[in-house]
Design an enzyme around this catalytic site. Structure first.
Site, PDB file in Angstrom:
ATOM      1  N   TYR A   1       0.670  -1.110   0.071  1.00  0.00           N
ATOM      2  CA  TYR A   1       0.040   0.072  -0.069  1.00  0.00           C
ATOM      3  C   TYR A   1       0.875   1.172   0.000  1.00  0.00           C
ATOM      4  CZ  TYR A   1      -3.453   3.540   1.755  1.00  0.00           C
ATOM      5  OH  TYR A   1      -4.233   4.592   1.834  1.00  0.00           O
TER       6      TYR A   1
ATOM      7  N   ASP B   1       9.432   3.245  -0.719  1.00  0.00           N
ATOM      8  CA  ASP B   1       8.361   3.634  -0.090  1.00  0.00           C
ATOM      9  C   ASP B   1       8.650   3.587   1.427  1.00  0.00           C
ATOM     10  OD1 ASP B   1       4.626   3.700   0.015  1.00  0.00           O
ATOM     11  OD2 ASP B   1       6.138   4.673   1.344  1.00  0.00           O
TER      12      ASP B   1
ATOM     13  N   LYS C   1       4.657   9.711   8.295  1.00  0.00           N
ATOM     14  CA  LYS C   1       4.784   9.222   9.811  1.00  0.00           C
ATOM     15  C   LYS C   1       5.695   9.850  10.892  1.00  0.00           C
ATOM     16  CE  LYS C   1       2.316   5.003   7.848  1.00  0.00           C
ATOM     17  NZ  LYS C   1       1.114   5.094   8.342  1.00  0.00           N
TER      18      LYS C   1
END
Ligand code: KE4
Length: 426
Positions: A142, A237, A265
């Site tokens: 994802y 990523d 994050k």
């Protein structure tokens, strides 16, 4: 959980599914999500004052634990000077320098406000730099919810059973090629026939959105060689793994250098921050220097930068990641041995402050297909038993768990006592 139930009922009238991000709705596990009002260190407190040991950490950002005094002070101090200027600030430079110190592959970077923005921009940049349209991602990975990346996606998309979202134009989706994670041979075969049309490979260097899956030896190194051979851009990523699995991210752990990296994050410490960056020759294609447009009203927001800077400064403490890894290891080893004693097939994995577990008898899990073979019913019953006992795990088998620096061995041992009861009840 009365107050949370009332709030959830009210929220259903305002937000689709009552939430502002799908996985929070407990769709996979059922029941009512607790509404939290306060966090402190490894603990969360819901609206009925029930305390939980938190292993979600806001899906990764809270690597120091909740309400870290240094981060809160940095945010309060910055906020007293206004919340946003929409102009350059010294603090964005300070944060970029600190990121670059630990991820030297990020020779230049651009701040954005989410991981989705970071990966969306990185994909556009790779297409603009190479002049090619196709990209390759891996099943179950994802990378946020931009159109090109919602193809066989993990995390909430998988949790909701919609790895290919509605609303993504077919003509666009077909430019996103997908292969099984950890299958280097399949990547070699694809590039042999189509390599000259592929702008980039985007990969989670440790997959965290179909549960946690580590790269098999040679997988990441092989992607590096293939991208060099075919002139494709290698994008790591690291929105989840950055400053979570190692001070140098997964690229520091596995010593494989990507061309571009995306972050999010932890670098915001709980406030909205993402970033993408890498090779200077690629980044110089980004506006206003080059023809690839990218922009954002709150990119580099000074409060978010201050939060991220305080967070990264704190995790530079000596032995930070060794200690974090030791706590995570205590948890995963404990879960494994408890499951074995209970005769339950459970495989666990952990790296730095990130961990995963699978209810599957097949031993270590290395790709999406193996994840889907897991026992979802056992997961759901384990999840709810732990939640009832005050342990807050991700409400989906397609997520990872997170340990913070504020979790102590006593917290881990209390968690394992509760896990023993939960496993015995399965
Ligand atoms: P955000 O747009 O949610 O900040 O980041 C998207 C993203 C990009 N890349 C990776 C590797 C990610 O894990 C994420 C977001 N992770 C999910 C948790 N699996 C966010 C939680 C949610 O969607 O509510």
């Amino acid at each position: 959980m009365q107050r949370s139930e009332q709030l959830f009922q009210q929220a259903q009238k305002l937000f689709p599914g009552g939430v502002n991000s799908p996985v929070r709705a407990f769709g996979r596990v059922g029941g009512t999500p607790p509404y939290f009002k306060r966090g402190s260190g490894p603990y969360l407190f819901d609206e009925d004052d029930k305390q939980y040991i938190d292993y979600i950490g806001s899906w990764g950002p809270m690597v120091l634990g909740h309400a870290h005094p240094g981060v809160i002070k940095a945010v309060q101090d910055a906020a007293s000077d206004s919340l946003s200027f929409g102009a350059p600030t010294a603090v964005e430079t300070e944060l970029a320098l600190k990121i670059q110190q630990h991820l030297p592959s990020m020779q230049m970077m651009r701040m954005v406000s989410s991981g989705t923005e970071a990966t969306m921009s990185a994909i556009r940049l790779a297409r603009g730099f190479t002049g090619r349209d196709k990209i390759l991602k891996f099943e179950g990975c994802y990378h946020g919810h931009s159109d090109s990346l919602l193809v066989k996606a993990g995390s909430g998309a998988l949790t909701m059973g919609e790895p290919d979202s509605a609303g993504v134009p077919t003509d666009l989706a077909k430019l996103t090629l997908t292969l099984p994670y950890n299958n280097l041979e399949a990547v070699e075969q694809l590039f042999a026939v189509d390599g000259s049309n592929i702008a980039a490979i985007i990969v989670e260097p440790i997959a965290g959105n179909m549960g946690m899956i580590c790269p098999v030896p040679g997988f990441l190194e092989g992607l590096r060689v293939i991208c060099d051979q075919h002139g494709a851009v290698l994008i790591f990523d690291e929105v989840m793994t950055g400053f979570r699995v190692h001070i140098g991210g997964a690229q520091g752990l596995y010593k494989v250098r990507p061309d571009l990296t995306t972050l999010g994050k932890v670098i915001g410490g709980g406030l909205p921050v993402g970033a993408f960056g890498g090779r200077t020759d690629i980044m110089q294609c980004i506006a206003p220097l080059g023809p690839v447009y990218q922009a954002g009203t709150l990119s580099g927001n000074p409060i978010a930068m201050a939060s991220g800077l305080a967070t990264l400064t704190a995790l530079e403490a000596p032995d930070f990641f060794q200690n974090l890894h030791a706590m995570t290891h205590r948890l995963t080893e404990g879960l494994s041995s408890l499951a074995e004693s209970a005769g339950i097939g459970l495989s666990t994995v952990g790296q730095g402050g990130m961990f995963g577990f699978f209810f599957s008898g097949q031993g270590p899990v290395s790709n999406f297909e193996a994840v889907m073979a897991g026992d979802a019913d056992q997961f759901n019953r384990f999840f709810h038993s732990m939640l009832d006992q005050g342990v807050y795990l991700a409400p989906s088998p397609f997520e990872s768990g997170f340990v913070s620096a504020s979790h102590t061995s006593e917290d881990i041992d209390r968690t394992l006592e509760k896990a023993e009861r939960a496993l015995q009840s399965l």
